[in-house]
Write a protein that holds these residues in place. Structure first.
Motif, PDB file in Angstrom:
ATOM      1  N   VAL A  44       0.850  -1.188   0.000  1.00 29.81           N
ATOM      2  CA  VAL A  44       0.000   0.000   0.000  1.00 29.81           C
ATOM      3  C   VAL A  44       0.886   1.238   0.000  1.00 29.81           C
ATOM      4  CG1 VAL A  44      -2.080  -0.878   1.107  1.00 29.81           C
ATOM      5  CG2 VAL A  44      -0.178  -0.120   2.534  1.00 29.81           C
ATOM      6  N   PHE A  45       0.342   2.301  -0.565  1.00 31.38           N
ATOM      7  CA  PHE A  45       1.032   3.596  -0.562  1.00 31.38           C
ATOM      8  C   PHE A  45       0.226   4.534   0.317  1.00 31.38           C
ATOM      9  CE2 PHE A  45       2.571   1.415  -4.191  1.00 31.38           C
ATOM     10  CZ  PHE A  45       3.889   1.814  -4.313  1.00 31.38           C
ATOM     11  N   PHE A  46       0.888   5.005   1.358  1.00 37.86           N
ATOM     12  CA  PHE A  46       0.243   5.877   2.328  1.00 37.86           C
ATOM     13  C   PHE A  46       0.785   7.278   2.110  1.00 37.86           C
ATOM     14  CE2 PHE A  46       0.501   8.025   6.442  1.00 37.86           C
ATOM     15  CZ  PHE A  46      -0.815   7.946   6.862  1.00 37.86           C
ATOM     16  N   VAL A  53       4.818   6.928   1.722  1.00 35.85           N
ATOM     17  CA  VAL A  53       5.582   5.746   2.122  1.00 35.85           C
ATOM     18  C   VAL A  53       4.885   4.507   1.592  1.00 35.85           C
ATOM     19  CG1 VAL A  53       4.529   5.525   4.421  1.00 35.85           C
ATOM     20  CG2 VAL A  53       6.788   4.583   4.044  1.00 35.85           C
ATOM     21  N   ARG A  54       5.698   3.555   1.110  1.00 38.79           N
ATOM     22  CA  ARG A  54       5.151   2.265   0.650  1.00 38.79           C
ATOM     23  C   ARG A  54       5.405   1.223   1.730  1.00 38.79           C
ATOM     24  NH1 ARG A  54       6.547  -2.816  -1.472  1.00 38.79           N
ATOM     25  NH2 ARG A  54       8.678  -2.428  -0.827  1.00 38.79           N
ATOM     26  N   LEU A  55       4.365   0.478   2.062  1.00 38.73           N
ATOM     27  CA  LEU A  55       4.522  -0.606   3.041  1.00 38.73           C
ATOM     28  C   LEU A  55       3.961  -1.878   2.431  1.00 38.73           C
ATOM     29  CD1 LEU A  55       3.329   1.472   6.127  1.00 38.73           C
ATOM     30  CD2 LEU A  55       5.670   0.708   5.710  1.00 38.73           C
ATOM     31  N   ALA A  93      -0.123   0.924 -11.555  1.00 35.52           N
ATOM     32  CA  ALA A  93       0.964   0.142 -12.157  1.00 35.52           C
ATOM     33  C   ALA A  93       2.219   0.298 -11.305  1.00 35.52           C
ATOM     34  CB  ALA A  93       1.217   0.564 -13.583  1.00 35.52           C
ATOM     35  N   HIS A  94       2.273  -0.444 -10.244  1.00 32.75           N
ATOM     36  CA  HIS A  94       3.397  -0.543  -9.305  1.00 32.75           C
ATOM     37  C   HIS A  94       3.483   0.590  -8.297  1.00 32.75           C
ATOM     38  CE1 HIS A  94       7.255  -1.438  -7.567  1.00 32.75           C
ATOM     39  NE2 HIS A  94       7.639  -0.210  -7.868  1.00 32.75           N
ATOM     40  N   CYS A  95       3.353   1.844  -8.728  1.00 33.04           N
ATOM     41  CA  CYS A  95       3.419   2.952  -7.767  1.00 33.04           C
ATOM     42  C   CYS A  95       2.495   4.070  -8.241  1.00 33.04           C
ATOM     43  CB  CYS A  95       4.857   3.437  -7.596  1.00 33.04           C
ATOM     44  SG  CYS A  95       5.536   4.233  -9.058  1.00 33.04           S
ATOM     45  N   PRO A  96       2.178   5.025  -7.373  1.00 28.65           N
ATOM     46  CA  PRO A  96       1.249   6.085  -7.780  1.00 28.65           C
ATOM     47  C   PRO A  96       1.827   6.980  -8.885  1.00 28.65           C
ATOM     48  CG  PRO A  96       1.456   5.971  -5.384  1.00 28.65           C
ATOM     49  CD  PRO A  96       2.530   5.104  -5.940  1.00 28.65           C
ATOM     50  N   ALA A  99       3.372   4.812 -14.714  1.00 31.39           N
ATOM     51  CA  ALA A  99       3.283   3.423 -15.176  1.00 31.39           C
ATOM     52  C   ALA A  99       4.703   2.904 -15.032  1.00 31.39           C
ATOM     53  CB  ALA A  99       2.821   3.368 -16.618  1.00 31.39           C
ATOM     54  N   PHE A 100       4.958   2.196 -13.940  1.00 27.05           N
ATOM     55  CA  PHE A 100       6.307   1.678 -13.671  1.00 27.05           C
ATOM     56  C   PHE A 100       6.243   0.182 -13.969  1.00 27.05           C
ATOM     57  CE2 PHE A 100      10.173   2.554 -10.785  1.00 27.05           C
ATOM     58  CZ  PHE A 100      10.926   1.605 -11.457  1.00 27.05           C
ATOM     59  N   ILE A 101       6.869  -0.212 -15.071  1.00 22.47           N
ATOM     60  CA  ILE A 101       6.627  -1.561 -15.615  1.00 22.47           C
ATOM     61  C   ILE A 101       7.912  -2.386 -15.668  1.00 22.47           C
ATOM     62  CG2 ILE A 101       5.760  -2.831 -17.628  1.00 22.47           C
ATOM     63  CD1 ILE A 101       4.149  -0.213 -18.275  1.00 22.47           C
ATOM     64  N   LEU A 269      19.293   5.446  -1.562  1.00 21.79           N
ATOM     65  CA  LEU A 269      19.657   4.563  -0.443  1.00 21.79           C
ATOM     66  C   LEU A 269      18.460   3.693  -0.114  1.00 21.79           C
ATOM     67  CD1 LEU A 269      21.740   6.866   1.956  1.00 21.79           C
ATOM     68  CD2 LEU A 269      22.493   5.507  -0.015  1.00 21.79           C
ATOM     69  N   ARG A 270      18.550   2.427  -0.441  1.00 17.96           N
ATOM     70  CA  ARG A 270      17.408   1.515  -0.407  1.00 17.96           C
ATOM     71  C   ARG A 270      17.591   0.463   0.697  1.00 17.96           C
ATOM     72  NH1 ARG A 270      13.972   0.257  -4.298  1.00 17.96           N
ATOM     73  NH2 ARG A 270      13.712   2.493  -4.031  1.00 17.96           N
ATOM     74  N   PRO A 271      16.733   0.495   1.730  1.00 17.17           N
ATOM     75  CA  PRO A 271      16.842  -0.525   2.774  1.00 17.17           C
ATOM     76  C   PRO A 271      16.659  -1.921   2.183  1.00 17.17           C
ATOM     77  CG  PRO A 271      15.250   1.173   3.365  1.00 17.17           C
ATOM     78  CD  PRO A 271      15.617   1.418   1.932  1.00 17.17           C
ATOM     79  N   MET A 316      10.725   7.172 -11.982  1.00 19.11           N
ATOM     80  CA  MET A 316      11.274   6.066 -11.170  1.00 19.11           C
ATOM     81  C   MET A 316      11.225   6.366  -9.664  1.00 19.11           C
ATOM     82  SD  MET A 316      14.298   4.778 -13.762  1.00 19.11           S
ATOM     83  CE  MET A 316      15.091   6.365 -14.028  1.00 19.11           C
ATOM     84  N   CYS A 317      12.179   5.780  -8.933  1.00 16.41           N
ATOM     85  CA  CYS A 317      12.061   5.770  -7.467  1.00 16.41           C
ATOM     86  C   CYS A 317      12.169   7.142  -6.812  1.00 16.41           C
ATOM     87  CB  CYS A 317      13.119   4.835  -6.872  1.00 16.41           C
ATOM     88  SG  CYS A 317      12.853   3.124  -7.368  1.00 16.41           S
ATOM     89  N   LEU A 318      13.006   8.014  -7.347  1.00 12.21           N
ATOM     90  CA  LEU A 318      13.141   9.320  -6.685  1.00 12.21           C
ATOM     91  C   LEU A 318      11.920  10.199  -6.928  1.00 12.21           C
ATOM     92  CD1 LEU A 318      16.938  10.143  -7.108  1.00 12.21           C
ATOM     93  CD2 LEU A 318      15.728   9.366  -5.066  1.00 12.21           C
ATOM     94  N   LYS A 319      11.139   9.868  -7.930  1.00 12.50           N
ATOM     95  CA  LYS A 319       9.865  10.572  -8.116  1.00 12.50           C
ATOM     96  C   LYS A 319       8.823   9.974  -7.170  1.00 12.50           C
ATOM     97  CE  LYS A 319       7.082  13.458  -9.960  1.00 12.50           C
ATOM     98  NZ  LYS A 319       7.271  14.855  -9.538  1.00 12.50           N
ATOM     99  N   CYS A 320       8.881   8.659  -7.009  1.00  9.23           N
ATOM    100  CA  CYS A 320       7.896   7.970  -6.167  1.00  9.23           C
ATOM    101  C   CYS A 320       8.166   8.228  -4.680  1.00  9.23           C
ATOM    102  CB  CYS A 320       7.951   6.472  -6.472  1.00  9.23           C
ATOM    103  SG  CYS A 320       7.091   5.458  -5.286  1.00  9.23           S
ATOM    104  N   THR A 321       9.398   7.981  -4.256  1.00  7.63           N
ATOM    105  CA  THR A 321       9.878   8.181  -2.864  1.00  7.63           C
ATOM    106  C   THR A 321       9.266   7.210  -1.844  1.00  7.63           C
ATOM    107  OG1 THR A 321       8.290   9.828  -2.029  1.00  7.63           O
ATOM    108  CG2 THR A 321      10.175  10.685  -3.292  1.00  7.63           C
ATOM    109  N   GLY A 322       8.496   6.217  -2.319  1.00  2.79           N
ATOM    110  CA  GLY A 322       7.781   5.371  -1.360  1.00  2.79           C
ATOM    111  C   GLY A 322       8.659   4.518  -0.465  1.00  2.79           C
ATOM    112  N   CYS A 323       9.798   4.071  -0.992  1.00  4.84           N
ATOM    113  CA  CYS A 323      10.600   3.080  -0.254  1.00  4.84           C
ATOM    114  C   CYS A 323      11.745   3.686   0.543  1.00  4.84           C
ATOM    115  CB  CYS A 323      11.192   2.059  -1.217  1.00  4.84           C
ATOM    116  SG  CYS A 323       9.945   1.058  -2.030  1.00  4.84           S
ATOM    117  N   ASP A 324      12.025   4.979   0.360  1.00  4.27           N
ATOM    118  CA  ASP A 324      13.273   5.524   0.898  1.00  4.27           C
ATOM    119  C   ASP A 324      13.047   6.874   1.571  1.00  4.27           C
ATOM    120  OD1 ASP A 324      14.665   3.448  -0.731  1.00  4.27           O
ATOM    121  OD2 ASP A 324      13.853   4.682  -2.355  1.00  4.27           O
TER     122      ASP A 324
HETATM  123  S1  SF4 Z   1      10.397   3.839  -4.487  1.00  3.62           S
HETATM  124 FE1  SF4 Z   1      10.829   2.674  -6.359  1.00  3.62          FE
HETATM  125  S2  SF4 Z   1      10.717   0.504  -5.802  1.00  3.62           S
HETATM  126 FE2  SF4 Z   1       9.718   1.714  -4.179  1.00  3.62          FE
HETATM  127  S3  SF4 Z   1       7.545   1.679  -4.728  1.00  3.62           S
HETATM  128 FE3  SF4 Z   1       8.430   3.552  -5.521  1.00  3.62          FE
HETATM  129  S4  SF4 Z   1       9.021   3.086  -7.604  1.00  3.62           S
HETATM  130 FE4  SF4 Z   1       8.705   1.125  -6.553  1.00  3.62          FE
END
Ligand code: SF4
Length: 331
Positions: A44-46, A53-55, A93-96, A99-101, A269-271, A316-324
Motif C-alpha cells: 500500500v502507498f500511504f 511511504v510504501r509498506l 501500475a506498481h506505484c502512484p 506506469a512503472f513496468i 539509499l534503499r533498505p 522512477m524511485c526518486l519521483k515515487c519516494t515510497g521506499c526511501d
Molecule cells: S520507491 Fe521505487 S521501488 Fe519503491 S515503490 Fe516507488 S518506484 Fe517502486
C-alpha cells in the motif's frame, strides 16, 4: 486527535518495519509489485501531506492501517497508538502517478538478495506494456513512464527490448525513465530514443560485498556506464540504487555516496528487503530508523556539496519516494 503528518523520524520508523496490516476493503487498488527486490509482495502507498511511504501488506506486521474519522482518511497505528494520519493512494501500475513496468520478470543473474531469479516470472509483450500504460492514462494518473527489467537471456537483449519499445511511448508525452543493466553506449541510444532519466544500480559500493552478492557482475563496469550516462543525460538525471543492510559500514556508505555524487549520480539509499526465497543466501539486516536517518542526512550534505537534488527527478524511485528517505523531499 489532531492530524499528524509524516516527519522524517516517523517515515524512517515506518520504512524500518517495512510492512503493515490493512483491511483489504481500504486499499484503493492493489497490484503485485514486480520491480526488483520488492517482487512478489503486495503493497500500500500511504500519503500524508506531500510525503509518501510504501509498506508491504503483512497481516502479522506490528503496524496497522485503520479507518479514522474523515472522508478517505486512515491512520497508521503502532501498539494501539496512531502515529500518522493520511490517505491510501491508488497505484495502478506498481506505484502512484507512474506506469512503472517490469518488462521481464526473470533474471539469468543471481544477486543473492533478489527473489527475481527464483520467481522466474512473466516476460511482457509490447502490447501488454502499452495496455498497462493506457490503463494508467485512463485512470488519470500518468505523470511518468518508468521501465525496468531483469535479464531474460542477455544484457544486450534487455537494452534492445527497451530501445524497441521507446518509440511507441513518445505519444504519451510524459517523461520516461529506464532502469536496466547497462551496456557500453546504451545511454546515448536511450537518450536519442526519448528517455529522460536512467537508473543503473550499483547495489552496493563495497567491493568485497559486491563480489559476494552480485558475483556475476562488475561494480567497476557499472560505474563506467554511470559516468557515460551523466555525460549524456546530465546531472540530476542519473540515479543508482544503493542497498543498505548487506553488512556494509557507514563509512563505506559515506565514501560510496561521495564517489557517486562526484560523478553527478544521485544514489537511492534503499533498505534491504530480506525475502523468504533468499533466506540464508547472504547477510541482510533491515536498517534501524536511526541508521536510516543518519545515512539520509549524510547523503543530503554530500548531494548539496555537488549540486544534486533528488527533488528534481521526474521518473522512477526518486519521483515515487515510497521506499526511501529522500533528501530535500522528505526533509
Ligand atoms: S520507491 Fe521505487 S521501488 Fe519503491 S515503490 Fe516507488 S518506484 Fe517502486
Amino acid at each position: 486527535m489532531q492530524s499528524k503528518l509524516i516527519t522524517p523520524e516517523i517515515k524512517a520508523f515506518l520504512i524500518s518495519i517495512g510492512s503493515v496490516s490493512v483491511d483489504p476493503s481500504l486499499i484503493p487498488r492493489a497490484r503485485g509489485s514486480t520491480a526488483g527486490p520488492g517482487a512478489g509482495t503486495s503493497s500500500v502507498f500511504f500519503r500524508s501531506g506531500n510525503k509518501r511511504v510504501r509498506l508491504s501488506i503483512n497481516k502479522d506486521s506490528p503496524l496497522s492501517i485503520l479507518k479514522v474519522e474523515g472522508e478517505g482518511d486512515v491512520g497508521v497505528f503502532y501498539q494501539g497508538k496512531e502515529l500518522v494520519r493520511g490517505k491510501l493512494e491508488p497505484a495502478p501500475a506498481h506505484c502512484p502517478d507512474q506506469a512503472f513496468i517490469t518488462l521481464c520478470e526473470r533474471c539469468v543473474f543471481d544477486c543473492k538478495y533478489c527473489p527475481v531469479p527464483k520467481l522466474q516470472g512473466h516476460v511482457k509483450s509490447d502490447e501488454e506494456v502499452l495496455n498497462i500504460i493506457d490503463e494508467v492514462l485512463r485512470a488519470g494518473n500518468l505523470k511518468a513512464i518508468s521501465l525496468t527489467s531483469g535479464v531474460e537471456t542477455s544484457i544486450e537483449g534487455e537494452v534492445e527490448r527497451v530501445l524497441k519499445l521507446l518509440p511507441a511511448l513518445k505519444k504519451y508525452n510524459v517523461p520516461i525513465g529506464v532502469s536496466v543493466y547497462p551496456t557500453e553506449g546504451c545511454s546515448r541510444k536511450f537518450y536519442e530514443a526519448g528517455a529522460s532519466e536512467v537508473k543503473y544500480n550499483v547495489e552496493t559500493m563495497d567491493q568485497e560485498i559486491f563480489k559476494k552478492v552480485c558475483g556475476d557482475l562488475s561494480l567497476d563496469y557499472i560505474l563506467d556506464r554511470l559516468r557515460e550516462a551523466v555525460d549524456v543525460f546530465g546531472k540530476n538525471r542519473v540515479f543508482s540504487n544503493f542497498i543498505i543492510g548487506l553488512g556494509e559500514s557507514d563509512d563505506s556508505v559515506r565514501d560510496g555516496i561521495e564517489t557517486l555524487a562526484q560523478m553527478g549520480v544521485i544514489p537511492v539509499l534503499r533498505p534491504v528487503n530480506p525475502h523468504p526465497l533468499r533466506a540464508g543466501d547472504c547477510f541482510t539486516e533491515r536498517p534501524s530508523p536511526e541508521r536510516l536517518l543518519t545515512l539520509a542526512k549524510l547523503e543530503a550534505e554530500i548531494l548539496k556539496k555537488y549540486g544534486l537534488d533528488p527533488g528534481l527527478a521526474k521518473t522512477m524511485c526518486l519521483k515515487c519516494t515510497g521506499c526511501d528517505l529522500v533528501p530535500f523531499v522528505d526533509f
